[in-house]
Design a protein around this motif. Structure first.
Motif, PDB file in Angstrom:
ATOM      1  N   VAL A   1      30.770  41.207 -20.728  1.00 18.86           N
ATOM      2  CA  VAL A   1      29.672  41.792 -19.955  1.00 18.86           C
ATOM      3  C   VAL A   1      29.713  43.316 -20.077  1.00 18.86           C
ATOM      4  CG1 VAL A   1      28.791  42.182 -17.601  1.00 18.86           C
ATOM      5  CG2 VAL A   1      29.444  39.875 -18.323  1.00 18.86           C
TER       6      VAL A   1
ATOM      7  N   GLU B   1      22.358  43.702 -16.695  1.00 24.03           N
ATOM      8  CA  GLU B   1      23.794  43.754 -16.954  1.00 24.03           C
ATOM      9  C   GLU B   1      24.547  44.447 -15.822  1.00 24.03           C
ATOM     10  OE1 GLU B   1      25.625  42.178 -19.937  1.00 24.03           O
ATOM     11  OE2 GLU B   1      23.905  41.238 -18.978  1.00 24.03           O
TER      12      GLU B   1
ATOM     13  N   CYS C   1      25.670  34.562 -23.231  1.00 26.09           N
ATOM     14  CA  CYS C   1      25.556  34.230 -21.802  1.00 26.09           C
ATOM     15  C   CYS C   1      25.539  32.717 -21.607  1.00 26.09           C
ATOM     16  CB  CYS C   1      24.290  34.849 -21.198  1.00 26.09           C
ATOM     17  SG  CYS C   1      24.328  36.648 -21.072  1.00 26.09           S
TER      18      CYS C   1
ATOM     19  N   ALA D   1      25.229  41.687 -13.511  1.00 25.81           N
ATOM     20  CA  ALA D   1      26.299  40.843 -14.037  1.00 25.81           C
ATOM     21  C   ALA D   1      27.663  41.509 -13.835  1.00 25.81           C
ATOM     22  CB  ALA D   1      26.068  40.540 -15.522  1.00 25.81           C
TER      23      ALA D   1
ATOM     24  N   THR E   1      24.712  33.706 -12.625  1.00 27.37           N
ATOM     25  CA  THR E   1      24.592  35.034 -13.238  1.00 27.37           C
ATOM     26  C   THR E   1      24.439  34.906 -14.756  1.00 27.37           C
ATOM     27  OG1 THR E   1      25.896  36.074 -11.485  1.00 27.37           O
ATOM     28  CG2 THR E   1      25.800  37.234 -13.590  1.00 27.37           C
ATOM     29  N   CYS E   2      25.237  34.029 -15.368  1.00 32.26           N
ATOM     30  CA  CYS E   2      25.142  33.815 -16.821  1.00 32.26           C
ATOM     31  C   CYS E   2      23.781  33.240 -17.204  1.00 32.26           C
ATOM     32  CB  CYS E   2      26.251  32.876 -17.299  1.00 32.26           C
ATOM     33  SG  CYS E   2      27.902  33.575 -17.218  1.00 32.26           S
TER      34      CYS E   2
ATOM     35  N   GLY F   1      21.293  35.950 -17.130  1.00 35.04           N
ATOM     36  CA  GLY F   1      21.426  36.793 -18.313  1.00 35.04           C
ATOM     37  C   GLY F   1      20.860  36.131 -19.549  1.00 35.04           C
TER      38      GLY F   1
ATOM     39  N   SER G   1      28.659  41.073 -10.247  1.00 34.14           N
ATOM     40  CA  SER G   1      29.034  39.684  -9.949  1.00 34.14           C
ATOM     41  C   SER G   1      30.441  39.371 -10.453  1.00 34.14           C
ATOM     42  CB  SER G   1      28.043  38.705 -10.583  1.00 34.14           C
ATOM     43  OG  SER G   1      26.774  38.859 -10.003  1.00 34.14           O
ATOM     44  N   TYR G   2      30.736  39.790 -11.680  1.00 30.76           N
ATOM     45  CA  TYR G   2      32.063  39.530 -12.242  1.00 30.76           C
ATOM     46  C   TYR G   2      33.140  40.334 -11.508  1.00 30.76           C
ATOM     47  CZ  TYR G   2      30.939  36.391 -16.049  1.00 30.76           C
ATOM     48  OH  TYR G   2      30.578  35.279 -16.776  1.00 30.76           O
TER      49      TYR G   2
END
Length: 153
Positions: free
Chosen positions: A135, A105, A50, A108, A19-20, A23, A111-112
């Motif tokens: 994020v 975003e 990221c 993201a 994911t990072c 980004g 995901s987080y």
């Protein structure tokens, strides 16, 4: 030998690394597509953030005895191709680029949020939570810029 719990944690962290990386690559491409220097700098800064987050997570995966992910996701690659296509059609106007940054975003954030629903060791949860707050800040900043851009047009 890594335990089952460590393997699960490594899997969660590798998903976040992906994911990072998505980004980082997405913000770099968006920075290339905008004209305003301050917006270009902001998006470049987000790309750097990221990348730093991915490196921090990779170090944890190595510490846990795992192999860190080093690629972007298929979904991220497809999203960037879609952004390129839409940007080409839309003339790469800043509102369209910011819309796509916000969409990235959103992914993201999801995901987080999913990672934080997992049973992570306390020290790792702290890192993931801190990155998640970043994020959220990025998302809100991009959304505000996008809304301001909409108001101008």
């Amino acid at each position: 030998m890594t335990s089952t719990a460590s393997k699960e944690t490594i899997g969660v962290l590798n998903d976040l690394i992906e994911t990072c990386r998505d980004g980082e690559k997405g913000f770099k491409e968006c920075a290339d597509d905008v004209k305003r220097p301050e917006l270009k700098a902001l998006l470049s800064d987000h790309a750097t953030e990221c990348g730093k987050s991915a490196e921090e997570l990779k170090a944890i995966v190595v510490r846990l005895g795992g192999d860190p992910e080093d690629n972007t996701s298929m979904a991220g690659d497809m999203h960037r191709r879609w952004v390129d296509l839409k940007s080409t059609i839309a003339g790469k106007d800043e509102k369209a680029v910011l819309n796509e940054c916000e969409r990235g975003e959103d992914v993201a954030k999801k995901s987080y949020k999913q990672a934080l629903e997992k049973d992570l060791p306390a020290d790792i949860r702290q890192v993931v939570e801190r990155q998640y707050q970043g994020v959220l800040r990025n998302h809100d900043q991009i959304k505000a810029l996008r809304d301001a851009e909409r108001a101008r047009s």
